[in-house]
Write a protein that holds these residues in place. Structure first.
Motif, PDB file in Angstrom:
ATOM      1  N   ASN A 117     -27.294  -0.353 -21.291  1.00  0.00           N
ATOM      2  CA  ASN A 117     -26.270  -1.342 -20.960  1.00  0.00           C
ATOM      3  C   ASN A 117     -25.393  -1.566 -22.183  1.00  0.00           C
ATOM      4  O   ASN A 117     -25.892  -1.767 -23.285  1.00  0.00           O
ATOM      5  CB  ASN A 117     -26.918  -2.656 -20.526  1.00  0.00           C
ATOM      6  N   PHE A 135     -20.906  -2.732 -18.998  1.00  0.00           N
ATOM      7  CA  PHE A 135     -21.028  -1.519 -18.192  1.00  0.00           C
ATOM      8  C   PHE A 135     -22.317  -0.803 -18.547  1.00  0.00           C
ATOM      9  O   PHE A 135     -23.029  -1.201 -19.464  1.00  0.00           O
ATOM     10  CB  PHE A 135     -19.796  -0.612 -18.392  1.00  0.00           C
ATOM     11  N   ASP A 136     -22.635   0.250 -17.796  1.00  0.00           N
ATOM     12  CA  ASP A 136     -23.862   1.008 -18.041  1.00  0.00           C
ATOM     13  C   ASP A 136     -23.562   2.502 -18.060  1.00  0.00           C
ATOM     14  O   ASP A 136     -22.422   2.920 -17.931  1.00  0.00           O
ATOM     15  CB  ASP A 136     -24.939   0.660 -16.998  1.00  0.00           C
ATOM     16  N   ASN A 137     -24.615   3.296 -18.201  1.00  0.00           N
ATOM     17  CA  ASN A 137     -24.464   4.750 -18.293  1.00  0.00           C
ATOM     18  C   ASN A 137     -24.897   5.473 -17.017  1.00  0.00           C
ATOM     19  O   ASN A 137     -25.158   6.670 -17.044  1.00  0.00           O
ATOM     20  CB  ASN A 137     -25.266   5.292 -19.483  1.00  0.00           C
ATOM     21  N   LEU A 138     -24.965   4.757 -15.903  1.00  0.00           N
ATOM     22  CA  LEU A 138     -25.427   5.364 -14.660  1.00  0.00           C
ATOM     23  C   LEU A 138     -24.339   6.232 -14.022  1.00  0.00           C
ATOM     24  O   LEU A 138     -23.155   5.918 -14.102  1.00  0.00           O
ATOM     25  CB  LEU A 138     -25.873   4.289 -13.677  1.00  0.00           C
ATOM     26  N   ARG A 140     -22.997   6.786 -10.975  1.00  0.00           N
ATOM     27  CA  ARG A 140     -22.789   6.320  -9.598  1.00  0.00           C
ATOM     28  C   ARG A 140     -21.389   5.736  -9.505  1.00  0.00           C
ATOM     29  O   ARG A 140     -20.766   5.389 -10.513  1.00  0.00           O
ATOM     30  CB  ARG A 140     -23.855   5.311  -9.200  1.00  0.00           C
ATOM     31  N   LYS A 142     -20.067   2.862  -8.392  1.00  0.00           N
ATOM     32  CA  LYS A 142     -19.823   1.502  -8.867  1.00  0.00           C
ATOM     33  C   LYS A 142     -19.723   1.475 -10.394  1.00  0.00           C
ATOM     34  O   LYS A 142     -18.814   0.857 -10.954  1.00  0.00           O
ATOM     35  CB  LYS A 142     -20.927   0.564  -8.389  1.00  0.00           C
ATOM     36  N   SER A 143     -20.631   2.156 -11.059  1.00  0.00           N
ATOM     37  CA  SER A 143     -20.603   2.207 -12.527  1.00  0.00           C
ATOM     38  C   SER A 143     -19.359   2.913 -13.027  1.00  0.00           C
ATOM     39  O   SER A 143     -18.737   2.489 -14.006  1.00  0.00           O
ATOM     40  CB  SER A 143     -21.856   2.920 -13.052  1.00  0.00           C
ATOM     41  N   ARG A 147     -16.447   1.423 -15.496  1.00  0.00           N
ATOM     42  CA  ARG A 147     -16.063   2.116 -16.736  1.00  0.00           C
ATOM     43  C   ARG A 147     -14.579   2.480 -16.753  1.00  0.00           C
ATOM     44  O   ARG A 147     -13.977   2.593 -17.820  1.00  0.00           O
ATOM     45  CB  ARG A 147     -16.917   3.373 -16.935  1.00  0.00           C
TER      46      ARG A 147
END
Length: 196
Positions: A117, A135-138, A140, A142-143, A147
């Protein structure tokens, strides 16, 4: 994970070994302490840093309360009490201009270690938050959508810092085709850019 350690300049230590700028700590009293460029770590959970002096094998601990900032190769780490909070936190400073500073931190997820995260803050000279982004590193949709806003926010607030705009733009090439994951490289290698 009770304790976490920042992603420690891992890329910077290997990539910039040919050019090693002076690494040092400036404490709250303004004293500058030269440190070993190859040993520095941050423990945000315990609110401290660990370092070694240039010619000593002994590990030294310094609490965030005693620290102003650290320059370690091409990176700057600084402690802040952001507006409306009493908590002292540590951030990598990615850029500073006359009007704004770009701060960044990351933490591994407690549930799943491969998930990271990220958060960045844009603060003005008084320390007030003018913009933030989590934000995150996924990989998908939505992520990727979250980003996608990063580029515009940083470009808007740092249009007067051409070095930063050039650097972040290099992570924006073909980013949409890759779930906007390329931008993570900008944060995983937190190089300080001074536009003061």
């Amino acid at each position: 994970m009770n304790k976490f350690y920042f992603f420690l300049l891992f890329f910077s230590f290997t990539c910039f070994s040919a050019e090693i700028p002076n690494s040092f700590i400036v404490n709250k009293d303004g004293e500058q302490i030269s440190i070993n460029s190859n040993f520095f770590r941050i423990d945000n959970a315990e609110k401290c840093i660990y370092y070694k002096l240039a010619n000593s094998p002994a590990e030294i601990k310094m609490n965030f309360n005693d620290l102003d900032y650290v320059m370690i190769r091409k990176n700057k780490f600084k402690t802040f009490k952001l507006a409306n909070t009493k908590e002292l936190k540590g951030f990598f400073v990615l850029s500073e201009t006359v009007s704004n500073s770009l701060l960044f931190s990351s933490i591994s997820s407690e549930e799943e270690e491969s998930v990271v995260n990220y958060e960045f803050y844009i603060i003005d000279k008084s320390g007030s938050i003018v913009e933030s982004h989590v934000f995150d590193n996924l990989k998908r949709s939505k992520s990727a959508s979250i980003r996608s806003d990063i580029f515009g926010k940083i470009r808007f607030f740092f249009h007067d810092c051409p070095q930063l705009i050039k650097r972040i733009s290099s992570f924006d090439v073909n980013s949409v085709e890759n779930f906007n994951l390329d931008i993570l490289g900008f944060f995983d290698e937190p190089i300080y850019i001074n536009c003061l």
